[in-house]
Enzyme design. Structure first.
Site, PDB file in Angstrom:
ATOM      1  N   ASP B 103       0.980  -1.080  -0.441  1.00  0.00           N
ATOM      2  CA  ASP B 103      -0.033   0.542   0.267  1.00  0.00           C
ATOM      3  C   ASP B 103       1.336   1.366   0.146  1.00  0.00           C
ATOM      4  O   ASP B 103       2.402   1.189   0.221  1.00  0.00           O
ATOM      5  CB  ASP B 103      -0.715   0.151   1.500  1.00  0.00           C
ATOM      6  CG  ASP B 103      -0.064  -0.331   2.326  1.00  0.00           C
ATOM      7  OD1 ASP B 103      -0.285  -0.169   3.614  1.00  0.00           O
ATOM      8  OD2 ASP B 103       0.984   0.112   2.407  1.00  0.00           O
ATOM      9  N   CYS B 303      -7.757 -27.937  10.509  1.00  0.00           N
ATOM     10  CA  CYS B 303      -8.696 -29.178  10.513  1.00  0.00           C
ATOM     11  C   CYS B 303      -8.401 -30.428  10.037  1.00  0.00           C
ATOM     12  O   CYS B 303      -9.142 -31.649  10.467  1.00  0.00           O
ATOM     13  CB  CYS B 303      -9.548 -29.141   9.297  1.00  0.00           C
ATOM     14  SG  CYS B 303     -10.735 -27.164   9.612  1.00  0.00           S
ATOM     15  N   HIS B 328      -6.613 -21.519   9.288  1.00  0.00           N
ATOM     16  CA  HIS B 328      -7.555 -22.169   8.478  1.00  0.00           C
ATOM     17  C   HIS B 328      -8.750 -20.952   8.176  1.00  0.00           C
ATOM     18  O   HIS B 328      -8.700 -21.025   7.417  1.00  0.00           O
ATOM     19  CB  HIS B 328      -8.704 -22.471  10.271  1.00  0.00           C
ATOM     20  CG  HIS B 328      -9.884 -22.772   9.387  1.00  0.00           C
ATOM     21  ND1 HIS B 328     -10.720 -24.025   8.727  1.00  0.00           N
ATOM     22  CD2 HIS B 328     -11.026 -21.746   9.834  1.00  0.00           C
ATOM     23  CE1 HIS B 328     -11.647 -23.794   8.319  1.00  0.00           C
ATOM     24  NE2 HIS B 328     -12.541 -22.559   9.436  1.00  0.00           N
TER      25      HIS B 328
END
Lengths: 396, 381
Positions: B103, B303, B328
């Site tokens: 940015d 997971c 996750h």
């Protein structure tokens, strides 16, 4: 959750006792877990889970050793009784009986576990009575647990380690060792040597005396010993298994292990040794600098403090020649930046390096034992332990 | 507005549109960047200081990330552009083999009056050149989307002027793609003016800025639509600061290609796990004995290996738990975008949208979502 069980890469370093006693030893990485939190606090969860703690924490293929307490966090003194031992968790103090302890072990289903014992001993002559009590209680706990163990089918695979207590009183230590050895335990834990309450010579003498009383064909585990020089001293005195809180502590203080354990590097690799040795020597030369970020006073001669300004533009890996993820891909400058900006990644990278280095050290020990060169390794490591500004060799 | 600057000669188009949705303004595309192709629509994780909050570069790449963000202000301060340059640019510094976007660093906040010959825009681009990201952002004059009055117009006009100066200051246009940032707040007239002016400049891509700052959602989607309608089809459209799943889906329907947001990584650090239906607050007691993974259909390492019960127990005292959740949540965002893209390629994006919304809201879909999708060409039953 107690921090040792929760570190994903937490391991026990196992020494192969082949040269000494013909015992294969455990070469695999194992995990230490304290029931103080895991067991007592989520005992009901593990009971419902039914498949044991190793699987619960996502390490089903590792050997799981369950200790009673966390060696890193000292416990308040004076709470144990003849029938109970106190453990501390996030919800405060919990009093555990032998029976409750075995309930917890049934839920954890460890491969090995320390028998509940009274390790709360006070140093010095004033502690003689207390030392005797620690031995009596621990033997009583052991007998109770062995009884329960026989009647517990869920724990048939689990090996119980008898805890050898006795504080710093030689007679009590010998008594504990002899008596514990009479019981059908799978191994022995030398307890109560954590911390710095005991004088070093006393500690070493007691360790040697204790192991002399123990059968050759059963592993000896010690808590609270992790510095490379101390590890070697204990191995010389008959200890086989250590915990790996030391690399964890090194990481927590923003340091990286860089000591060398390769006594005979090939000529090309000789430069690695020199770099490492140079770095350790330079550690002592900080006094002249202004605005030094404060290194932890616990920092040992085997580490470098990456937050130090000198690493700001050091584009070498943490340790030249190291094959860990951090050394293969990143520089000291990068880790320095991460530490200065308090980024979580700093600890992740340092932990990977410190574990790999530490386990490499134990591999070197096993090799030295096989080749009958332990003395050489010891001298080599001890030389590095002596790096101070006073006796740094000029121009090395 | 000032006359347009000369186009960069011979520059290959950055965006290749692969498929367009037959109903909405959504498109599946590919960014052809110096460090490899990036499928769009894309969500870009934020790695403020050269790291995505505890995740290693290898982990981030393994999750499928092919572009992420670095913050110019932070890196420009510590360790500073010179050191980063000596490390081989930000890519070398982080050891990141894929693409980076920096940015502008908000240097308008910095007083550079002593260095009168160096402008804020010049400084921003100079630092971004040193960092070496594949996409660099112009310095813009940002006002909060809830600001009204002449300040908004002033900021918009200034942003156009600064765009020209940033284009001039960019020392490596062939390696570093400078994006313009459309401003104008919530005023359609100002936004339109800005779009008209900035699209005259030949930049490789456009960002839609000044939104997602707490403004009314009804105004938000209208500004997004207004912007995408006036942006060229074959250049990427980057909607800055948008990252909630619902917003991503709606804004893809409205024609956006690229997104960034700290939300998924920030919410992970509060113990919140992102799932199709919303989020799970894993610190809650209800998860203490829930031995299922966060999401059985999620293939991420967390997971695959850990249960909600384990994460719940871990969250009490251990930073490692947050690390698992960050992995996750990034996976969730990246998977969501990949699913969106696949559905566009297979001409079933509207069905995807309906299923997504129903699993998240049931029958109670927010009004603004309905309106926006309707305007985009997707009706909800």
């Amino acid at each position: 959750m107690e921090r040792r069980v929760s570190e994903q890469a937490r391991r026990l370093a196992a020494r192969c006792g082949a040269a000494r006693r013909g015992h294969a030893g455990v070469d695999a990485a194992a995990d230490g877990v304290a029931p103080g939190l895991l067991g007592a606090e989520i005992h009901d969860v593990l009971e419902e889970y039914k498949e044991g703690a190793a699987k619960f924490i996502g390490m089903p293929d590792k050997v799981l050793y369950c200790s009673l307490l966390d060696p890193v966090t000292p416990c308040p003194s004076g709470y144990n009784t003849n029938k109970t031992v106190s453990l501390w968790g996030s919800s405060g103090r919990m009093e555990i009986t032998a029976s409750k302890f075995m309930d917890i072990q049934r839920a954890i289903q460890p491969d090995w576990f320390q028998c509940i014992s009274d390790g709360d001993t006070v140093a010095g002559e004033a502690g003689r009575k207390r030392a005797k009590k620690s031995v009596d209680r621990s033997l009583s706990f052991l007998d109770a647990c062995l009884q329960i163990l026989e009647e517990s089918p869920e724990l048939q695979r689990s090996v119980i380690f008898g805890a050898i207590e006795g504080g710093d009183i030689l007679e009590e230590r010998l008594r504990s060792a002899r008596e514990t050895a009479k019981r059908p335990v799978g191994g022995f834990l030398l307890d109560g040597f954590q911390g710095c309450a005991m004088a070093k010579e006393t500690k070493l003498k007691l360790i040697a005396s204790v192991t002399a009383e123990l059968p050759e064909d059963k592993p000896r585990l010690i808590h609270g010993v992790g510095k490379p020089d101390e590890v070697l001293e204990c191995i010389e005195r008959g200890v086989d298994i250590f915990e790996s809180f030391f690399p964890f502590q090194v990481t927590e203080r923003g340091c990286a292990l860089v000591f060398s354990y390769d006594c005979h590097p090939d000529p090309e690799a000789a430069v690695f040794m020199q770099n490492g040795a140079q770095d350790l020597e330079k550690n002592g030369a900080e006094e002249d600098q202004d605005e030094i970020p404060k290194a932890d006073p616990e920092m040992t001669p085997f580490e470098i403090f990456l937050k130090d300004k000198r690493y700001q533009d050091d584009f070498r890996p943490l340790l030249e020649g190291c094959t860990c993820y951090c050394c293969q891909r990143h520089t000291r400058a990068y880790v320095h930046h991460l530490l200065v900006t308090s980024e979580l990644l700093a600890g992740v990278l340092l932990m990977m390096h410190n574990f790999q280095h530490y386990f490499g050290f134990f591999e070197a020990i096993r090799g030295a034992l096989r080749d009958n060169k332990l003395d050489q390794l010891k001298e080599f490591v001890f030389r590095q332990a002596l790096q101070t500004p006073a006796n740094a060799k000029p121009g090395q | 507005m000032a006359a347009p600057m000369a186009a960069v000669p011979g520059a290959a188009p950055l965006l290749r549109v692969v498929a367009e949705c037959g109903w909405s303004r959504a498109r599946a595309a590919e960014l052809r960047l110096p460090h490899g192709p990036v499928p769009c629509p894309v969500f870009m994780p934020v790695g403020t200081r050269g790291t995505a909050k505890g995740i290693t570069a290898a982990q981030l790449a393994a999750l499928g990330c092919r572009i992420c963000l670095g913050n110019t202000y932070h890196l420009g301060t510590r360790p500073g552009p010179e050191l980063v340059q000596r490390s081989g640019g930000l890519h070398g510094f982080m050891d990141w083999p894929h693409n980076l976007l920096t940015d502008s660093g908000g240097f308008q906040m910095v007083s550079l009056s002593e260095l009168s010959e160096v402008t804020e825009e010049g400084k921003s681009i100079e630092i971004q050149n040193a960092l070496g990201a594949d996409i660099v952002m112009q310095l813009d004059d940002v006002v909060s989307s809830t600001t009204t009055g002449p300040r908004v117009e002033e900021a918009m006009k200034r942003s156009v002027r600064w765009l020209d100066r940033c284009i001039a200051a960019n020392r490596s246009p062939e390696r570093q793609n400078l994006f313009a940032i459309i401003q104008g707040g919530l005023d359609p007239a100002l936004r339109t003016q800005c779009l008209e002016a900035m699209t005259l400049r030949d930049v490789p891509g456009f960002a839609i800025g000044g939104l997602s700052g707490g403004e009314d959602k009804g105004l938000f989607w209208r500004m997004v639509k207004l912007s995408t309608e006036r942006l060229p089809r074959d250049k990427p459209r980057y909607l800055m600061g948008v990252g909630y799943a619902t917003d991503l889906v709606v804004c893809v329907a409205l024609g956006c290609d690229m997104f960034d947001c700290v939300f998924p990584t920030r919410t992970a650090r509060f113990g919140s796990a992102l799932v199709p239906g919303g989020s799970l607050q894993l610190k809650n007691h209800q998860f203490a004995r829930d031995f299922r993974p966060i999401d059985a259909d999620c293939g991420c390492p967390t997971c695959q290996r850990h249960s909600r019960a384990y994460l719940h127990a871990l969250l009490r005292t251990e930073p490692a738990a947050l690390h698992h959740l960050t992995v996750h949540n990034i996976a969730y965002q990246l998977n969501l975008m990949a699913s969106i893209r696949q559905s566009i390629l297979e001409q079933r994006f509207p069905q995807f949208v309906r299923r997504f919304l129903s699993s998240r809201y049931g029958a109670r879909i927010p009004a603004w979502v309905r309106e926006a999708l309707d305007a985009a060409g997707i009706t909800l039953d």
